[in-house]
Design an enzyme around this catalytic site. Structure first.
Site, mmCIF file in Angstrom:
data_model
loop_
_atom_site.group_PDB
_atom_site.id
_atom_site.type_symbol
_atom_site.label_atom_id
_atom_site.label_comp_id
_atom_site.label_asym_id
_atom_site.label_seq_id
_atom_site.Cartn_x
_atom_site.Cartn_y
_atom_site.Cartn_z
ATOM 1 N N CYS A 71 0.853 -1.186 0.000
ATOM 2 C CA CYS A 71 0.000 0.000 0.000
ATOM 3 C C CYS A 71 0.893 1.242 0.000
ATOM 4 O O CYS A 71 1.924 1.285 0.663
ATOM 5 C CB CYS A 71 -0.985 -0.021 1.169
ATOM 6 N N GLU A 72 0.480 2.204 -0.769
ATOM 7 C CA GLU A 72 1.294 3.410 -0.910
ATOM 8 C C GLU A 72 1.225 4.315 0.312
ATOM 9 O O GLU A 72 2.015 5.239 0.427
ATOM 10 C CB GLU A 72 0.877 4.178 -2.166
ATOM 11 N N HIS A 73 0.315 4.034 1.226
ATOM 12 C CA HIS A 73 0.184 4.887 2.407
ATOM 13 C C HIS A 73 1.108 4.478 3.543
ATOM 14 O O HIS A 73 1.597 5.335 4.280
ATOM 15 C CB HIS A 73 -1.272 4.885 2.901
ATOM 16 N N HIS A 74 1.328 3.177 3.714
ATOM 17 C CA HIS A 74 2.139 2.706 4.839
ATOM 18 C C HIS A 74 3.292 1.795 4.424
ATOM 19 O O HIS A 74 4.054 1.356 5.269
ATOM 20 C CB HIS A 74 1.262 1.940 5.842
ATOM 21 N N GLN A 112 -5.630 -0.452 -3.513
ATOM 22 C CA GLN A 112 -6.330 -1.544 -4.183
ATOM 23 C C GLN A 112 -7.306 -1.027 -5.237
ATOM 24 O O GLN A 112 -7.451 -1.628 -6.302
ATOM 25 C CB GLN A 112 -7.055 -2.410 -3.148
ATOM 26 N N HIS A 140 -5.406 -6.377 4.123
ATOM 27 C CA HIS A 140 -4.425 -5.300 4.201
ATOM 28 C C HIS A 140 -3.730 -5.310 5.559
ATOM 29 O O HIS A 140 -4.383 -5.156 6.595
ATOM 30 C CB HIS A 140 -5.123 -3.952 3.981
ATOM 31 N N CYS A 142 -1.918 -3.055 6.753
ATOM 32 C CA CYS A 142 -2.010 -1.746 7.406
ATOM 33 C C CYS A 142 -3.266 -1.660 8.272
ATOM 34 O O CYS A 142 -3.316 -0.864 9.205
ATOM 35 C CB CYS A 142 -1.962 -0.607 6.397
#
Length: 179
Positions: A71-74, A112, A140, A142
């Site tokens: 995931c690009e956030h975490h 996603q 996920h 995260c």
């Protein structure tokens, strides 16, 4: 990239020189390069002219394509499976190429929702299909390892293009084939 991992280890309070961590920056950098290999792949290389003339005009479904992404956030993994379908329009794509397209986009920093759409849009572009449907279901890390810590949550996303969007019967056929 090794030095950046040394800095991360120091920032979390670790000693990068202790025996168990001495090679970790190198291994972590190598792993990150592998996990993000999709940035260094091209669609042309993946498809490799494996588009074949066909009179088939019925739905082609490839289900349970295993995938993992970050995931690009975490920068934490999400792991699941993709179900991909298309209705050919004079040509079919080699079976393994469907999975390779999924892998190429999954091997990039992603959410996603975007991954699902990229796969559908690319399959439509490559095959000129009458319609394309993609469903991804994933867990996920995260959400499981941090934050709300929900261990059994599964995210499902879909992208429907062409006949899969405009015709309920086509969408229903796809969904019934997944059961």
């Amino acid at each position: 990239m090794n030095e950046q991992y040394v800095q991360i280890l120091k920032a979390i309070g670790e000693d990068p020189q202790r025996p168990g961590l001495q090679d970790t920056p190198h291994r972590a950098a190598k792993a990150m390069q592998y996990l993000t290999r999709g940035y260094r792949q091209s669609l042309d290389e993946i498809v490799n002219e494996a588009l074949f003339p066909s009179d088939c005009s019925e739905m082609v479904v490839v289900k349970d394509i295993e995938l993992y992404s970050l995931c690009e956030h975490h920068l934490l993994p999400f792991i699941g499976k993709a179900h991909v379908a298309y209705i050919p329009n004079g040509k079919v794509l080699g079976l393994s190429k469907v999975a390779r397209i999924v892998d190429m986009f999954a091997s990039r920093l992603q959410i996603q929702e975007q991954l699902t759409f990229q796969i559908a849009k690319t399959l439509q572009q490559v095959t000129s299909a009458v319609g394309v449907g993609v469903i991804i279901e994933a867990q996920h890390m995260c959400m499981m390892m941090r934050g709300v810590e929900k261990q059994n949550s599964v995210m499902k996303t879909s992208a429907m293009l062409g006949n899969f969007r405009s015709q309920q019967a086509t969408r229903n056929e796809f969904l019934s084939l997944l059961r």
